[in-house]
Design a protein around this motif. Structure first.
Motif, PDB file in Angstrom:
ATOM      1  N   UNK A 108       0.771  -1.282  -0.053  1.00 47.31           N
ATOM      2  CA  UNK A 108      -0.138  -0.147  -0.051  1.00 47.31           C
ATOM      3  C   UNK A 108       0.969   1.207   0.099  1.00 47.31           C
ATOM      4  N   UNK A 109       2.020   1.354   0.907  1.00 43.74           N
ATOM      5  CA  UNK A 109       2.830   2.311   0.755  1.00 43.74           C
ATOM      6  C   UNK A 109       3.345   2.507  -0.502  1.00 43.74           C
ATOM      7  N   UNK A 110       3.802   1.213  -1.123  1.00 46.73           N
ATOM      8  CA  UNK A 110       4.477   1.369  -2.461  1.00 46.73           C
ATOM      9  C   UNK A 110       3.482   2.104  -3.401  1.00 46.73           C
ATOM     10  N   UNK A 111       2.242   1.847  -3.411  1.00 45.25           N
ATOM     11  CA  UNK A 111       1.165   2.212  -4.468  1.00 45.25           C
ATOM     12  C   UNK A 111       1.104   3.736  -4.264  1.00 45.25           C
ATOM     13  N   UNK A 112       1.089   4.133  -3.080  1.00 45.40           N
ATOM     14  CA  UNK A 112       0.956   5.515  -2.808  1.00 45.40           C
ATOM     15  C   UNK A 112       2.382   6.463  -3.276  1.00 45.40           C
ATOM     16  N   UNK A 113       3.351   6.083  -2.873  1.00 46.65           N
ATOM     17  CA  UNK A 113       4.580   6.722  -3.169  1.00 46.65           C
ATOM     18  C   UNK A 113       4.861   6.378  -4.638  1.00 46.65           C
ATOM     19  N   UNK A 114       4.847   5.245  -5.227  1.00 45.66           N
ATOM     20  CA  UNK A 114       4.946   5.247  -6.641  1.00 45.66           C
ATOM     21  C   UNK A 114       4.238   5.975  -7.349  1.00 45.66           C
ATOM     22  N   UNK A 115       2.918   6.263  -7.041  1.00 43.79           N
ATOM     23  CA  UNK A 115       2.045   6.885  -8.111  1.00 43.79           C
ATOM     24  C   UNK A 115       2.232   8.540  -7.734  1.00 43.79           C
ATOM     25  N   UNK A 116       2.648   8.859  -6.740  1.00 48.17           N
ATOM     26  CA  UNK A 116       3.332  10.287  -6.543  1.00 48.17           C
ATOM     27  C   UNK A 116       4.574  10.635  -7.125  1.00 48.17           C
ATOM     28  N   UNK A 117       5.536   9.677  -6.943  1.00 49.25           N
ATOM     29  CA  UNK A 117       6.731   9.856  -7.916  1.00 49.25           C
ATOM     30  C   UNK A 117       6.638   9.841  -9.226  1.00 49.25           C
ATOM     31  N   UNK A 118       5.912   8.749  -9.946  1.00 49.20           N
ATOM     32  CA  UNK A 118       5.413   8.975 -11.226  1.00 49.20           C
ATOM     33  C   UNK A 118       4.587  10.136 -11.638  1.00 49.20           C
ATOM     34  N   UNK A 119       3.733  10.520 -11.162  1.00 47.96           N
ATOM     35  CA  UNK A 119       2.937  11.733 -11.559  1.00 47.96           C
ATOM     36  C   UNK A 119       4.132  13.057 -11.384  1.00 47.96           C
TER      37      UNK A 119
END
Length: 128
Positions: A108-119
């Motif tokens: 879950x933390x990976x999903x949130x952080x990766x979505x922010x970084x990719x954006x």
């Protein structure tokens, strides 16, 4: 027979139910799916305006290029990456991996952080 004081449903938010990371991520996944539909309609508007001619395209560019339009596009980009990352998480779940609570929290933390970084990366690359 004494009355039971416990809540009847886990969906009673307040003193009885504390939202968990997995439930918040699930609700966010559904919301981003709905947001992607709205963003796709904006994309269709932009493409239709391009097909209709210079005046319609100029108007669409003014709408999308406005501060509110740029904010919406940024949020739409985040929703796209969030939905994609969480979809990958679900594929792992479909394969039977990541059901332990510590694994679910970590993914879950990976999903949130990766979505922010990719954006942010997408907007930095697109802006240059």
């Amino acid at each position: 027979m004494s009355a039971n004081k416990r809540p009847l449903s886990p969906f009673m938010i307040g003193p009885y139910y504390k939202p968990q990371m997995t439930s918040v991520l699930s609700i966010t996944h559904r919301a981003t799916g709905a947001g992607l539909v709205v963003g796709t309609l904006l994309l269709v508007y932009w493409l239709a305006a391009a097909a209709l001619g210079p005046e319609a395209y100029k108007h669409a560019q003014a709408v999308i290029g406005s501060m509110l339009g740029q904010l919406f596009l940024f949020l739409w980009t985040w929703a796209l990456f969030y939905h994609m990352a969480n979809g990958i998480r679900h594929l792992f779940w479909d394969a039977g991996y990541g059901f332990e609570m510590k694994d679910a929290e970590k993914s879950g933390r990976w999903v949130v952080s990766s979505s922010i970084i990719l954006t942010v990366l997408c907007w930095l690359i697109a802006g240059s």
